[in-house]
Write an enzyme that holds these catalytic residues in place. Structure first.
Site, PDB file in Angstrom:
ATOM      1  CB  SER A 250      -7.891  27.653  42.494  1.00 63.32           C
ATOM      2  OG  SER A 250      -7.928  26.393  41.875  1.00 63.32           O
ATOM      3  CE  LYS A 251     -16.065  25.255  43.294  1.00 59.28           C
ATOM      4  NZ  LYS A 251     -17.189  24.658  42.536  1.00 59.28           N
ATOM      5  NE  ARG A 252      -7.592  22.228  38.401  1.00 59.77           N
ATOM      6  CZ  ARG A 252      -7.524  22.568  37.108  1.00 59.77           C
ATOM      7  NH1 ARG A 252      -6.373  22.883  36.576  1.00 59.77           N
ATOM      8  NH2 ARG A 252      -8.625  22.609  36.377  1.00 59.77           N
TER       9      ARG A 252
END
Length: 322
Positions: A250-252
């Site tokens: 996940s980029k988040r």
């Protein structure tokens, strides 16, 4: 026909290893066929766009050894290559669908749609006859309350069939599997489905290489291609690269980003070699450049199963960023 492929990152954060894996395969595919490779930045979701990632993602890809023939920084015949600068195209595309009488206003919220379909939280329900009827009943009340509608494309009663390069034959019913498609959001943003189809048509993309998390979107996009009188490209969906916990990167969460790996001194060649190995292109991880790995690229060798990273893989990279 000249092959035209593309990679289209959303700058909502730094690119993780899964993003890099897809970008490499898209680049290898275009270069192996002596075609054109397009870099398009999908920055339509402005609240989630990380400003420094717009150019930062391009820097990450260059560090990995990827170049492009058309893009935001090099220009090209289909500029601009930032979606945030292509709204005139999306407006014209929407107008073409309006003329066909296939666009309608929807005032139902996501919560109302989930309640109508009993869909679990976070799952997008199929928008069909019962949703259309509920929308008609709610329209006057919603308009009086000042609610802005989304716009949807009313799907025909048809079955979409296509052959994916790695996922194999696919089929979906427009009415029961896809449902009416959001093309313009209630918050005033252009919907992904409309924008990506309009861009790929305008840029002459002949094949779309992307992660298989987007495989469910393909049939809906093919419907829009047909509605616009355009031939869809071919599709090649890659299985996902998963983290050591078995979950999606996940980029988040900043999962194993190229930026973080670079900052702790991991060579780009190690990243390329590990990703080539994860795809089944190498028997063992080996340090090599993206251009050198191109010699090993054979689409028929790609394993269509998710690959889970393990601690030995991270140890081989030489770093253990979060």
């Amino acid at each position: 026909m000249l092959y035209r492929g593309r990679y289209a990152p959303s700058p909502t954060g730094w690119l993780h290893l899964g993003n890099a894996r897809t970008a490499l395969v898209a680049w290898w595919r275009a270069r192996s066929l002596r075609g054109r490779f397009i870099l398009r930045v999908e920055d339509l979701d402005r609240p989630r766009t990380v400003v420094e990632a717009v150019s930062g993602n391009l820097d990450e890809l260059r560090w990995l050894g990827i170049d492009w023939d058309e893009g935001p920084d090099v220009g090209g015949p289909h500029a601009p290559y930032l979606q945030s600068e292509r709204e005139d195209l999306y407006r014209a595309t929407l107008d073409r669908l309006r003329v066909k009488g296939s666009i309608f206003e929807c005032y139902l919220s996501r919560k109302e749609l989930r309640e109508l379909s009993s869909a679990p939280h976070g799952q997008t329900p199929t928008y069909g006859p019962s949703e259309r009827a509920a929308n008609e009943r709610a329209t006057r009340r919603k308009v009086q309350g000042g609610k802005s509608p989304s716009l949807r494309y009313r799907v025909p009663d048809t079955v979409i069939e296509f052959e994916d390069a790695w996922a194999g034959p696919q089929a979906a019913s427009a009415l029961t599997d896809i449902g009416d498609i959001v093309v313009y959001r209630a918050d005033g943003a252009w919907a992904y489905q409309l924008a990506v189809v309009a861009d790929d048509i305008a840029m002459g993309v002949t094949e779309v290489v992307r992660g298989d998390d987007l495989l469910p979107s393909t049939a809906a996009q093919i419907l829009l291609y047909r509605a616009l009188g355009a031939a869809p490209p071919s599709f090649a969906h890659l299985p996902l690269l998963k983290g050591t916990d078995g979950g999606r990167l996940s980029k988040r969460r900043g999962s194993l980003t190229l930026k973080a790996l670079r900052e702790v001194g991991v060579p780009a060649g190690r990243v390329v070699g590990l990703l080539a190995y994860s795809l089944g292109l190498l028997e063992n991880p080996a340090e090599l450049s993206a251009a050198e790995a191109l010699r090993h690229f054979d689409p028929s060798h790609i394993v269509w199963t998710p690959f889970r990273l393990a601690e030995p893989h991270l140890a081989w990279l030489g770093a253990r960023p979060k």
